[in-house]
Design an enzyme around this catalytic site. Structure first.
Site, PDB file in Angstrom:
ATOM      1  N   LYS A  44      -4.274   1.954  30.121  1.00 26.25           N
ATOM      2  CA  LYS A  44      -5.254   3.045  30.120  1.00 26.25           C
ATOM      3  C   LYS A  44      -6.649   2.507  29.772  1.00 26.25           C
ATOM      4  CE  LYS A  44      -1.869   6.422  28.474  1.00 26.25           C
ATOM      5  NZ  LYS A  44      -1.499   7.088  29.710  1.00 26.25           N
ATOM      6  N   ARG A  80       4.707  -2.239  -0.388  1.00 26.08           N
ATOM      7  CA  ARG A  80       3.406  -1.922  -0.990  1.00 26.08           C
ATOM      8  C   ARG A  80       3.194  -0.413  -1.088  1.00 26.08           C
ATOM      9  NH1 ARG A  80      -1.517  -2.016   1.810  1.00 26.08           N
ATOM     10  NH2 ARG A  80      -0.651  -3.229   3.520  1.00 26.08           N
ATOM     11  N   ASP A  96       1.023   1.146  12.135  1.00 25.97           N
ATOM     12  CA  ASP A  96       0.424   0.073  12.944  1.00 25.97           C
ATOM     13  C   ASP A  96       1.448  -0.968  13.402  1.00 25.97           C
ATOM     14  OD1 ASP A  96       0.836  -0.945  10.411  1.00 25.97           O
ATOM     15  OD2 ASP A  96      -1.003  -2.143  10.376  1.00 25.97           O
ATOM     16  N   ARG A 101      -6.773  -3.649  18.939  1.00 29.91           N
ATOM     17  CA  ARG A 101      -8.151  -3.738  18.437  1.00 29.91           C
ATOM     18  C   ARG A 101      -9.074  -3.692  19.651  1.00 29.91           C
ATOM     19  NH1 ARG A 101      -8.165  -8.259  14.443  1.00 29.91           N
ATOM     20  NH2 ARG A 101      -7.126  -6.653  13.185  1.00 29.91           N
ATOM     21  N   GLU A 163      -1.704   2.131  16.274  1.00 25.52           N
ATOM     22  CA  GLU A 163      -3.002   2.178  15.594  1.00 25.52           C
ATOM     23  C   GLU A 163      -4.033   1.482  16.478  1.00 25.52           C
ATOM     24  OE1 GLU A 163      -4.328   1.202  11.150  1.00 25.52           O
ATOM     25  OE2 GLU A 163      -4.404  -0.573  12.426  1.00 25.52           O
ATOM     26  N   HIS A 179     -10.420 -11.853   6.489  1.00 27.51           N
ATOM     27  CA  HIS A 179      -8.963 -11.966   6.554  1.00 27.51           C
ATOM     28  C   HIS A 179      -8.558 -13.432   6.338  1.00 27.51           C
ATOM     29  CE1 HIS A 179      -4.871 -11.390   8.202  1.00 27.51           C
ATOM     30  NE2 HIS A 179      -5.039 -10.141   7.810  1.00 27.51           N
TER      31      HIS A 179
HETATM   32  P1  0O2 Z   1      -2.704  -6.681   8.965  1.00 22.05           P
HETATM   33  O1  0O2 Z   1      -2.069  -7.971   8.519  1.00 22.05           O
HETATM   34  O2  0O2 Z   1      -4.086  -6.897   9.500  1.00 22.05           O
HETATM   35  O3  0O2 Z   1      -1.849  -5.896   9.919  1.00 22.05           O
HETATM   36  P2  0O2 Z   1      -1.963   3.091   7.212  1.00 22.05           P
HETATM   37  O4  0O2 Z   1      -1.724   1.919   8.170  1.00 22.05           O
HETATM   38  O5  0O2 Z   1      -3.070   3.984   7.671  1.00 22.05           O
HETATM   39  O6  0O2 Z   1      -0.724   3.836   6.891  1.00 22.05           O
HETATM   40  P3  0O2 Z   1      -3.310   1.424   5.339  1.00 22.05           P
HETATM   41  O7  0O2 Z   1      -2.749   0.067   5.576  1.00 22.05           O
HETATM   42  O8  0O2 Z   1      -3.699   1.717   3.926  1.00 22.05           O
HETATM   43  O9  0O2 Z   1      -2.310   2.508   5.791  1.00 22.05           O
HETATM   44  O10 0O2 Z   1      -4.485   1.727   6.333  1.00 22.05           O
HETATM   45  P4  0O2 Z   1      -5.882   1.083   6.548  1.00 22.05           P
HETATM   46  O11 0O2 Z   1      -6.673   0.962   5.303  1.00 22.05           O
HETATM   47  O12 0O2 Z   1      -6.458   1.933   7.629  1.00 22.05           O
HETATM   48  O13 0O2 Z   1      -5.579  -0.414   7.036  1.00 22.05           O
HETATM   49  C1  0O2 Z   1      -4.867  -0.687   8.192  1.00 22.05           C
HETATM   50  C2  0O2 Z   1      -5.283  -2.026   8.758  1.00 22.05           C
HETATM   51  O14 0O2 Z   1      -6.713  -2.152   8.809  1.00 22.05           O
HETATM   52  C3  0O2 Z   1      -4.846  -3.236   7.932  1.00 22.05           C
HETATM   53  O15 0O2 Z   1      -3.514  -3.538   8.244  1.00 22.05           O
HETATM   54  C4  0O2 Z   1      -5.848  -4.296   8.420  1.00 22.05           C
HETATM   55  O16 0O2 Z   1      -5.517  -4.775   9.720  1.00 22.05           O
HETATM   56  C5  0O2 Z   1      -7.124  -3.490   8.553  1.00 22.05           C
HETATM   57  N1  0O2 Z   1      -7.862  -3.525   7.270  1.00 22.05           N
HETATM   58  C6  0O2 Z   1      -7.941  -2.533   6.353  1.00 22.05           C
HETATM   59  N2  0O2 Z   1      -8.715  -2.903   5.327  1.00 22.05           N
HETATM   60  C7  0O2 Z   1      -9.153  -4.170   5.582  1.00 22.05           C
HETATM   61  C8  0O2 Z   1     -10.011  -5.093   4.890  1.00 22.05           C
HETATM   62  O17 0O2 Z   1     -10.508  -4.825   3.812  1.00 22.05           O
HETATM   63  N3  0O2 Z   1     -10.221  -6.305   5.486  1.00 22.05           N
HETATM   64  C9  0O2 Z   1      -9.686  -6.651   6.698  1.00 22.05           C
HETATM   65  N4  0O2 Z   1      -9.966  -7.852   7.198  1.00 22.05           N
HETATM   66  N5  0O2 Z   1      -8.852  -5.792   7.379  1.00 22.05           N
HETATM   67  C10 0O2 Z   1      -8.594  -4.577   6.826  1.00 22.05           C
HETATM   68  P5  0O2 Z   1      -2.606  -4.377   7.237  1.00 22.05           P
HETATM   69  O18 0O2 Z   1      -1.204  -4.014   7.520  1.00 22.05           O
HETATM   70  O19 0O2 Z   1      -3.077  -4.157   5.838  1.00 22.05           O
HETATM   71  O20 0O2 Z   1      -2.855  -5.873   7.597  1.00 22.05           O
END
Ligand code: 0O2
Length: 228
Positions: A44, A80, A96, A101, A163, A179
């Site tokens: 899409k 977590r 997610d 992205r 996501e 990251h």
């Molecule tokens: P990874 O390893 O990147 O997959 P939700 O998913 O909404 O139920 P969450 O995790 O609290 O809960 O949601 P949030 O805050 O929207 O974060 C989801 C994802 O956004 C993260 O997935 C990261 O990919 C990215 N993200 C969020 N905060 C940060 C940050 O401070 N720095 C960076 N670089 N990325 C961020 P994961 O699973 O935590 O990690």
């Protein structure tokens, strides 16, 4: 569907209970469902990108990247968030597992794309987290959409969650670097490092704003009649 899929009838020779066999069948079929949902979404977005490019000579979508979350990260996230390790909890609370992205050139392109996605009938937008309007305390900026994609299966239509993270190139640079830097560091960051990271996020934001200003200026120049 793929080689991971296990059928209840294949498991009967091991004399496991039907309920357990059903759970395993669902569990092994799940990654394929998320993969299919992601493929549909990629398709899409690809169509959109081509259409925008053909119509306006410019697509707000710079590039896309997608991935299926690896099982270890799924379990870490469930731990977590304090969820018991069950398939139901995984499907319900981990949004997610299928992740995409989308990197755009300008912030306004992100909102344009979000408006478009929200108006579509073939994607359900379940939640919007706007870390652009409200950056995280560490400086993280992105706009996250939790969406559900319809998959038409033999059993009927199943909505699978994904996501979508939308960012500008500058936000993506900051988040990818943060990251990498933070990944190997499992303790609290020293405050001067945290402050410098925040400062770098502000610099990325300024860069975005400067590029937008330059774009406006260039567009105005292009529209101005030549002085010959
Ligand atoms: P990874 O390893 O990147 O997959 P939700 O998913 O909404 O139920 P969450 O995790 O609290 O809960 O949601 P949030 O805050 O929207 O974060 C989801 C994802 O956004 C993260 O997935 C990261 O990919 C990215 N993200 C969020 N905060 C940060 C940050 O401070 N720095 C960076 N670089 N990325 C961020 P994961 O699973 O935590 O990690």
């Amino acid at each position: 569907m793929n080689q991971l899929q296990v059928h209840v009838k294949d498991l009967q020779k091991w004399q496991v209970s039907e309920e357990f066999a059903k759970q395993i069948e669902n569990f092994t079929a799940l990654p394929a469902l998320y993969r299919h949902a992601l493929n549909e979404l990629e398709n899409k977005i690809d169509i959109l990108k081509t259409e925008w490019q053909a119509r306006d000579g410019y697509s707000p979508i710079e590039h896309i990247k997608s991935r299926i979350k690896d099982p270890k990260s799924i379990l870490h996230k469930m731990e977590r968030k304090g969820h018991e390790f069950t398939l139901d909890n995984m499907e319900q609370h981990i949004h997610d597992i299928a992740g995409m992205r989308i990197v755009c050139a300008f912030v306004k392109d992100i909102y344009r794309l979000v408006d478009h996605l929200c108006a579509r009938e073939d994607i359900r937008v379940l939640e919007i987290k706007d870390y652009i309007a409200h950056p995280k305390p560490n400086g993280y900026q992105s706009l996250h959409l939790i969406v559900a994609m319809p998959l038409v299966l033999l059993e009927g239509t199943r909505w699978v969650k994904a996501e979508i993270q939308l960012r500008t190139l500058a936000m993506d640079f900051w988040a990818s670097m943060e990251h990498i830097l933070y990944y190997k560091f499992d303790k609290q960051l020293p405050s001067h490092v945290a402050e410098e990271l925040k400062e770098a996020a502000r610099a990325a934001d300024e860069l975005d704003q400067k590029m937008l200003r330059l774009r406006r200026e260039i567009l105005e120049l292009a529209e101005r009649p030549s002085e010959e």
